[in-house]
Design a protein around this motif. Structure first.
Motif, mmCIF file in Angstrom:
data_model
loop_
_atom_site.group_PDB
_atom_site.id
_atom_site.type_symbol
_atom_site.label_atom_id
_atom_site.label_comp_id
_atom_site.label_asym_id
_atom_site.label_seq_id
_atom_site.Cartn_x
_atom_site.Cartn_y
_atom_site.Cartn_z
ATOM 1 N N GLN A 49 0.829 -1.204 0.000
ATOM 2 C CA GLN A 49 0.000 0.000 0.000
ATOM 3 C C GLN A 49 0.865 1.256 0.000
ATOM 4 O OE1 GLN A 49 -3.398 0.112 -0.377
ATOM 5 N NE2 GLN A 49 -2.898 2.247 -0.736
ATOM 6 N N SER A 50 1.940 1.223 0.770
ATOM 7 C CA SER A 50 2.861 2.356 0.813
ATOM 8 C C SER A 50 3.494 2.591 -0.564
ATOM 9 C CB SER A 50 3.939 2.091 1.860
ATOM 10 O OG SER A 50 4.873 3.127 1.891
ATOM 11 N N LYS A 51 3.902 1.509 -1.201
ATOM 12 C CA LYS A 51 4.513 1.645 -2.524
ATOM 13 C C LYS A 51 3.496 2.154 -3.537
ATOM 14 C CE LYS A 51 7.802 -0.526 -5.511
ATOM 15 N NZ LYS A 51 8.797 -1.580 -5.615
ATOM 16 N N ASN A 52 2.257 1.663 -3.449
ATOM 17 C CA ASN A 52 1.228 2.140 -4.370
ATOM 18 C C ASN A 52 0.919 3.618 -4.140
ATOM 19 O OD1 ASN A 52 0.934 -0.109 -5.940
ATOM 20 N ND2 ASN A 52 -0.967 -0.802 -5.001
ATOM 21 N N ASP A 53 0.989 4.064 -2.891
ATOM 22 C CA ASP A 53 0.792 5.486 -2.610
ATOM 23 C C ASP A 53 1.871 6.315 -3.309
ATOM 24 O OD1 ASP A 53 -1.437 4.912 -1.064
ATOM 25 O OD2 ASP A 53 -0.361 5.078 0.849
ATOM 26 N N ARG A 54 3.108 5.829 -3.261
ATOM 27 C CA ARG A 54 4.204 6.532 -3.948
ATOM 28 C C ARG A 54 4.000 6.503 -5.455
ATOM 29 N NH1 ARG A 54 7.003 3.663 -0.024
ATOM 30 N NH2 ARG A 54 7.865 2.187 -1.528
ATOM 31 N N ARG A 55 3.510 5.385 -5.962
ATOM 32 C CA ARG A 55 3.237 5.293 -7.404
ATOM 33 C C ARG A 55 2.165 6.304 -7.807
ATOM 34 N NH1 ARG A 55 3.330 -1.155 -7.050
ATOM 35 N NH2 ARG A 55 5.377 -1.539 -7.959
ATOM 36 N N LYS A 56 1.144 6.449 -6.982
ATOM 37 C CA LYS A 56 0.066 7.399 -7.295
ATOM 38 C C LYS A 56 0.588 8.835 -7.293
ATOM 39 C CE LYS A 56 -3.560 4.282 -5.783
ATOM 40 N NZ LYS A 56 -4.490 3.911 -4.720
ATOM 41 N N GLN A 57 1.514 9.131 -6.390
ATOM 42 C CA GLN A 57 2.136 10.457 -6.388
ATOM 43 C C GLN A 57 2.950 10.660 -7.667
ATOM 44 O OE1 GLN A 57 4.401 10.487 -2.762
ATOM 45 N NE2 GLN A 57 2.694 11.323 -1.565
ATOM 46 N N ALA A 58 3.642 9.612 -8.087
ATOM 47 C CA ALA A 58 4.428 9.699 -9.319
ATOM 48 C C ALA A 58 3.508 9.946 -10.518
ATOM 49 C CB ALA A 58 5.239 8.425 -9.528
ATOM 50 N N LEU A 59 2.337 9.310 -10.512
ATOM 51 C CA LEU A 59 1.378 9.513 -11.603
ATOM 52 C C LEU A 59 0.996 10.979 -11.728
ATOM 53 C CD1 LEU A 59 -1.050 6.476 -11.235
ATOM 54 C CD2 LEU A 59 0.509 6.934 -13.131
ATOM 55 N N GLU A 60 0.782 11.629 -10.593
ATOM 56 C CA GLU A 60 0.438 13.053 -10.621
ATOM 57 C C GLU A 60 1.559 13.848 -11.292
ATOM 58 O OE1 GLU A 60 -0.636 14.498 -6.720
ATOM 59 O OE2 GLU A 60 -1.913 12.756 -6.373
ATOM 60 N N GLY A 61 2.794 13.522 -10.945
ATOM 61 C CA GLY A 61 3.940 14.201 -11.557
ATOM 62 C C GLY A 61 4.036 13.939 -13.050
ATOM 63 N N PHE A 62 3.814 12.673 -13.452
ATOM 64 C CA PHE A 62 3.847 12.344 -14.877
ATOM 65 C C PHE A 62 2.797 13.144 -15.633
ATOM 66 C CE2 PHE A 62 5.271 7.743 -13.775
ATOM 67 C CZ PHE A 62 6.595 8.131 -13.702
ATOM 68 N N ARG A 63 1.623 13.230 -15.066
ATOM 69 C CA ARG A 63 0.532 13.939 -15.749
ATOM 70 C C ARG A 63 0.832 15.427 -15.878
ATOM 71 N NH1 ARG A 63 -3.508 9.934 -12.781
ATOM 72 N NH2 ARG A 63 -3.780 8.460 -14.487
ATOM 73 N N GLU A 64 1.457 16.009 -14.864
ATOM 74 C CA GLU A 64 1.863 17.414 -14.966
ATOM 75 C C GLU A 64 2.915 17.589 -16.063
ATOM 76 O OE1 GLU A 64 0.712 20.270 -13.538
ATOM 77 O OE2 GLU A 64 -0.897 18.951 -12.832
ATOM 78 N N GLU A 65 3.860 16.655 -16.117
ATOM 79 C CA GLU A 65 4.890 16.732 -17.157
ATOM 80 C C GLU A 65 4.276 16.592 -18.541
ATOM 81 O OE1 GLU A 65 8.783 14.813 -16.777
ATOM 82 O OE2 GLU A 65 8.150 14.238 -14.755
ATOM 83 N N ILE A 66 3.285 15.726 -18.676
ATOM 84 C CA ILE A 66 2.612 15.559 -19.969
ATOM 85 C C ILE A 66 1.985 16.880 -20.388
ATOM 86 C CG2 ILE A 66 0.634 14.480 -21.115
ATOM 87 C CD1 ILE A 66 1.338 11.906 -19.543
ATOM 88 N N LYS A 67 1.336 17.570 -19.451
ATOM 89 C CA LYS A 67 0.729 18.872 -19.765
ATOM 90 C C LYS A 67 1.806 19.860 -20.225
ATOM 91 C CE LYS A 67 -3.018 18.507 -16.419
ATOM 92 N NZ LYS A 67 -3.518 19.022 -15.140
ATOM 93 N N ASP A 68 2.914 19.892 -19.502
ATOM 94 C CA ASP A 68 4.020 20.797 -19.848
ATOM 95 C C ASP A 68 4.582 20.488 -21.228
ATOM 96 O OD1 ASP A 68 3.736 22.019 -17.387
ATOM 97 O OD2 ASP A 68 5.491 21.034 -16.491
ATOM 98 N N GLU A 69 4.808 19.213 -21.486
ATOM 99 C CA GLU A 69 5.373 18.812 -22.781
ATOM 100 C C GLU A 69 4.392 19.089 -23.916
ATOM 101 O OE1 GLU A 69 8.435 17.903 -23.569
ATOM 102 O OE2 GLU A 69 9.072 18.045 -21.486
ATOM 103 N N ALA A 70 3.118 18.839 -23.691
ATOM 104 C CA ALA A 70 2.115 19.107 -24.718
ATOM 105 C C ALA A 70 2.058 20.603 -25.021
ATOM 106 C CB ALA A 70 0.754 18.587 -24.279
#
Length: 75
Positions: A49-70
């Motif tokens: 669960q702890s690792k999945n929480d970190r993965r979910k935080q990473a997803l937020e970062g990826f999505r922000e980067e996608i917006k920036d790159e787009a």
């Protein structure tokens, strides 16, 4: 005598696609980990669960980067 290398050009042309693949892989990892939790001890469940929480935080970062790159692509 040392050779001088030119730095590689900053090629951002496929960053959105790479980030989208990273998002998809992370989502698949979260799903697989959640399936594994059904067969895990309480201690292992907490770690997963702890690792999945970190993965979910990473997803937020990826999505922000996608917006920036787009946005950069549109310029």
């Amino acid at each position: 005598m040392a050779k001088h290398q030119k730095p590689n050009r900053d090629d951002r042309s496929d960053n959105v696609e790479k980030l989208q693949a990273m998002v998809q892989n992370t989502l698949e990892n979260i799903e697989a980990a959640e399936e594994t939790m059904a067969f895990s001890s309480e201690e292992e469940k907490a770690k997963i669960q702890s690792k999945n929480d970190r993965r979910k935080q990473a997803l937020e970062g990826f999505r922000e980067e996608i917006k920036d790159e787009a946005a950069h692509r549109e310029q």
